[in-house]
Design an enzyme around this catalytic site. Structure first.
Site, PDB file in Angstrom:
ATOM      1  N   CYS A  12       1.170  -5.770  -3.266  1.00 26.01           N
ATOM      2  CA  CYS A  12       0.113  -5.105  -2.497  1.00 26.01           C
ATOM      3  C   CYS A  12       0.620  -3.742  -2.052  1.00 26.01           C
ATOM      4  CB  CYS A  12      -0.225  -5.959  -1.268  1.00 26.01           C
ATOM      5  SG  CYS A  12      -1.429  -5.186  -0.178  1.00 26.01           S
ATOM      6  N   CYS A  68      -3.796   0.133  -6.173  1.00 24.73           N
ATOM      7  CA  CYS A  68      -4.168  -1.114  -5.500  1.00 24.73           C
ATOM      8  C   CYS A  68      -4.163  -2.170  -6.595  1.00 24.73           C
ATOM      9  CB  CYS A  68      -5.549  -0.992  -4.866  1.00 24.73           C
ATOM     10  SG  CYS A  68      -6.201  -2.579  -4.286  1.00 24.73           S
TER      11      CYS A  68
END
Ligand code: DGL
Length: 281
Positions: free
Chosen positions: A91, A208
């Site tokens: 992440c 992302c």
């Protein structure tokens, strides 16, 4: 306190039992599956634990303080409960903040996921690169530092998307996501529309881990062709650097998926390929 590797070495020397390496892959939701998929390809022999902090999703909507105080103790609990040999923070929104805190506190090796600005700028021919991430990731001082250090003469456009991670979750879970909704998030990445092809954006960093889930649609909706930079293969190479090459076949390896909301994992055929064909418990 003995580490899992000490325990493993002791077991090996006395009973020759082979305990598979356990790799914990962590994200706010399902995006980290795009990293997991590459790590599984590189270390098919390992046990995998995938943890989605869906109770706190999306991380992109939380402040820096909230993310640090959520993720650092949560990873500590997961390490105590599951004793992984390595943890991948799959992440960008978390990794751009928490890696120093995790490394200071816990002795297990960590691999983070941060925007691949250096390789993108090195590869760009037009010297126009965009970084598409959550609003949190593009605001980070860490990301700004990568641009200062590695832009290599490129003009870098930061595009913070409020919705794309959630849209990717919906699409992977079988929901309907319109082209218009994706395009609205994507369009600001394409700079130089009126200019000749040698000047417009040619490289977009997928900053992302959710976004590669939409790659087919990103390609189809892009106003012109670009190279998308997905860091997952580089993360998998880093895992192999730290843990070594696969140690045998994958016959004993398994996979498990945990949602922090406590919701039951409803196995959906769409998830199995990310686990290298394993059916996650
Ligand atoms: N998958 C996460 C990332 O790489 C973020 C999605 C979210 O906002 O939770 O940044």
């Amino acid at each position: 306190m003995p580490t899992r590797s000490d325990t493993k070495a002791n077991v090996k020397s006395t009973t020759l039992v082979n305990i598979p390496t356990t790799i914990l892959v962590f994200d706010s939701g399902l995006g980290g599956l795009t990293v997991l998929r590459e790590v599984v390809r590189a270390r098919d022999d390992a046990h995998y634990l995938y943890v989605a902090d869906d109770a706190f999703f999306p991380y992109g909507h939380h402040s820096e303080e909230e993310i640090v105080s959520r993720v650092v103790p949560l990873i500590g609990e997961l390490i105590s409960a599951h004793r992984p040999d390595l943890v991948v923070i799959a992440c960008n929104t978390a990794s751009t903040l928490v890696m120093p805190h995790l490394r200071e506190r816990y002795s297990v090796p960590f691999v983070g996921t941060v925007p691949a600005i250096k390789p993108a700028c090195a590869a760009s021919q037009t010297k126009r690169v965009s970084v598409l991430g959550t609003k949190g990731t593009v605001q980070r001082e860490y990301t700004r530092g990568l641009i200062r250090d590695f832009a290599q003469g490129c003009e870098v456009t930061l595009v913070g998307s409020a919705e794309l991670a959630a849209l990717a979750e919906t699409a992977l879970s079988g929901g309907t996501v319109s082209d218009e909704a994706i395009l609205a998030e994507l369009e600001p990445c394409f700079v130089g529309a009126g200019e000749d092809t040698s000047k417009r954006t040619d490289t977009i960093v997928l900053a992302c881990t959710h976004y590669p889930l939409l790659l087919d649609r990103l390609n189809r909706l892009a106003p012109w062709p670009v190279d998308w930079i997905d860091p997952a293969p580089a993360i998998a190479r880093r895992v192999v650097n730290l843990l070594g090459e696969p140690a045998g076949d994958n016959s004993g390896s398994a996979a498990r998926m945990i949602f922090t909301s406590g919701r039951e994992h409803r196995l959906n055929a769409a998830l199995v390929p990310f686990f290298g064909g394993r059916v996650p418990a």
